[in-house]
Design an enzyme around this catalytic site. Sequence first.
Site, PDB file in Angstrom:
ATOM      1  N   LYS A  21      43.387  40.913  43.349  1.00 10.79           N
ATOM      2  CA  LYS A  21      44.566  40.420  44.197  1.00 10.79           C
ATOM      3  C   LYS A  21      45.750  41.280  44.379  1.00 10.79           C
ATOM      4  O   LYS A  21      46.437  41.196  45.260  1.00 10.79           O
ATOM      5  CB  LYS A  21      44.833  39.215  43.671  1.00 10.79           C
ATOM      6  CG  LYS A  21      43.755  38.102  43.787  1.00 10.79           C
ATOM      7  CD  LYS A  21      44.297  36.697  43.542  1.00 10.79           C
ATOM      8  CE  LYS A  21      43.122  35.512  43.995  1.00 10.79           C
ATOM      9  NZ  LYS A  21      42.243  35.413  42.807  1.00 10.79           N
ATOM     10  N   GLU A  37      50.838  29.840  46.268  1.00  4.98           N
ATOM     11  CA  GLU A  37      49.852  28.888  45.378  1.00  4.98           C
ATOM     12  C   GLU A  37      49.236  29.894  44.532  1.00  4.98           C
ATOM     13  O   GLU A  37      48.954  31.102  44.710  1.00  4.98           O
ATOM     14  CB  GLU A  37      48.969  28.320  46.298  1.00  4.98           C
ATOM     15  CG  GLU A  37      47.489  28.935  46.496  1.00  4.98           C
ATOM     16  CD  GLU A  37      47.865  29.877  47.573  1.00  4.98           C
ATOM     17  OE1 GLU A  37      48.932  29.977  48.286  1.00  4.98           O
ATOM     18  OE2 GLU A  37      47.181  30.954  47.551  1.00  4.98           O
ATOM     19  N   SER A  39      35.244  41.486  40.270  1.00  5.08           N
ATOM     20  CA  SER A  39      36.625  41.288  41.110  1.00  5.08           C
ATOM     21  C   SER A  39      37.954  41.175  39.926  1.00  5.08           C
ATOM     22  O   SER A  39      39.164  41.368  40.472  1.00  5.08           O
ATOM     23  CB  SER A  39      36.545  40.026  41.767  1.00  5.08           C
ATOM     24  OG  SER A  39      35.994  39.023  40.956  1.00  5.08           O
TER      25      SER A  39
HETATM   26  C1  LIG Z   1      41.105  34.806  42.940  1.00  4.51           C
HETATM   27  C2  LIG Z   1      39.852  35.523  42.372  1.00  4.51           C
HETATM   28  C3  LIG Z   1      38.715  35.366  43.168  1.00  4.51           C
HETATM   29  C4  LIG Z   1      38.577  34.342  43.994  1.00  4.51           C
HETATM   30  O1  LIG Z   1      39.257  34.754  45.178  1.00  4.51           O
HETATM   31  P1  LIG Z   1      38.658  35.525  46.666  1.00  4.51           P
HETATM   32  O2  LIG Z   1      39.807  35.218  47.541  1.00  4.51           O
HETATM   33  O3  LIG Z   1      37.386  34.577  47.035  1.00  4.51           O
HETATM   34  O4  LIG Z   1      38.300  36.831  46.183  1.00  4.51           O
HETATM   35  C5  LIG Z   1      37.643  35.977  42.447  1.00  4.51           C
HETATM   36  N1  LIG Z   1      37.791  36.832  41.477  1.00  4.51           N
HETATM   37  C6  LIG Z   1      38.865  36.802  40.808  1.00  4.51           C
HETATM   38  C7  LIG Z   1      39.177  37.635  39.533  1.00  4.51           C
HETATM   39  C8  LIG Z   1      40.086  36.194  41.193  1.00  4.51           C
HETATM   40  O5  LIG Z   1      41.216  36.481  40.483  1.00  4.51           O
END
Ligand SMILES: *Cc1c(COP(=O)(O)O)cnc(C)c1O
Length: 410
Positions: free
Chosen positions: A100, A122, A389
Amino acid sequence: METITAERTKTKQLPDEKGYFGEYGGAYLPPQLVEEMQKITESYYRIIETEEFKTELIRLNRDYTGRPSPVYHAKSLSQKVGGAQIYFKREDLNHTGAHKINHCLGEVLLAKKMGKKKVIAETGAGQHGVALATAAALLDMQCEIHMGEVDIAKEHPNVIRMKILGAKVVPVTFGLKTLKEAVDSAFMAYMQDPVTQFYAIGSVVGPHPFPMMVRDFQQIVGEEARAQFQQKTGKLPDHLVACVGGGSNAIGLFTAFLEDKNVQIHGVEPSGKGFKDGEHAATLTLGKPGVIHGFMCYLLQNENGEPSPVHSIASGLDYPGVGPQHSYLKDIERIRYETINDTEAIEAFSIMSKNEGIIPALESSHAIAFAIKLASSLEPSETILVNLSGRGDKDIDFIAESYGDMIGID
Ligand SMILES: *Cc1c(COP(=O)(O)O)cnc(C)c1O
């Protein structure tokens, strides 16, 4: 490695000038916001082309976030699964521990160049809140984060992080007190003063231009990964896998490969506790087109078109809508959307931790669980690239408390 910008693939992509990906996207807004969104769109196109903006974002991605994040061959996990070779794009190694930060730096830098004083947003798992509070601290902007009370209880360390970073955390106490209500609440606060505030949305959702901007800031993930993977293996991956909440980490990885017809692409949604209403957040699998938070997408909804309650063990996947581009990519059958439930995600969380020494976020654990299933059905010569992610530090207390016996740590 050559420094990569968002330029290369941007021009070939949707949306159209009204913000539509096929029939999805757009901007369904009260009149006072329509003009403000147009201003943001115009400023975005103008500002991102300036040398000053490009140079600054490249510098921050490299020296602050630590990009490029590595592509890692998980040999131990691959061997254990006994099928295809599994690789991870290590977004968990970014400063703040998830993908993010990529769009937060872009959004806050843009807000600052537009002369805004405050960013507002948010957060679900708290990852977007922490990343935004980080970027705001760095770039000297005020920051206000709306978060459901349920998530505040579950993601305590992230709440403290946001506060330490100087952000104001506003608890959301209505409805299910999770991500959807947090968006509602942040939207209302933003509407009070859209001129000096900037709504820095946390995924590829919301009204145009947000799904486009967030994608453009995230696509560095796939641009890097494509080059890194080829350098390592001499080929492109056979499969890509990423979890889908709103869809930002997924579209970030996928965008660079959309034209590579031999690369099969899988988005993974949470089926939570099951497929009954209120038990899951499998929007693309079970939703129907509808409008939420100012845009058209697949939506989990009741007969009246109101968003349904959703559940996932991963707070960051707990949203009844999904990015408009994903909705479109599903319809044209470029991407297949699959589901993984809470139990499978926990198991993958544990397998990944024990075999690779990497504690993954519960969100990412959905992608890992699907990759493990997929790998076992493939040959050892085949490859899967998974977007890791984020890291799981934020989830360990919750796991220990609720699933300690299941993963054998009691
Ligand atoms: C917020 C988050 C997601 C989900 O958000 P996307 O917009 O679908 O990527 C996935 N993995 C992590 C580690 C997150 O913090």
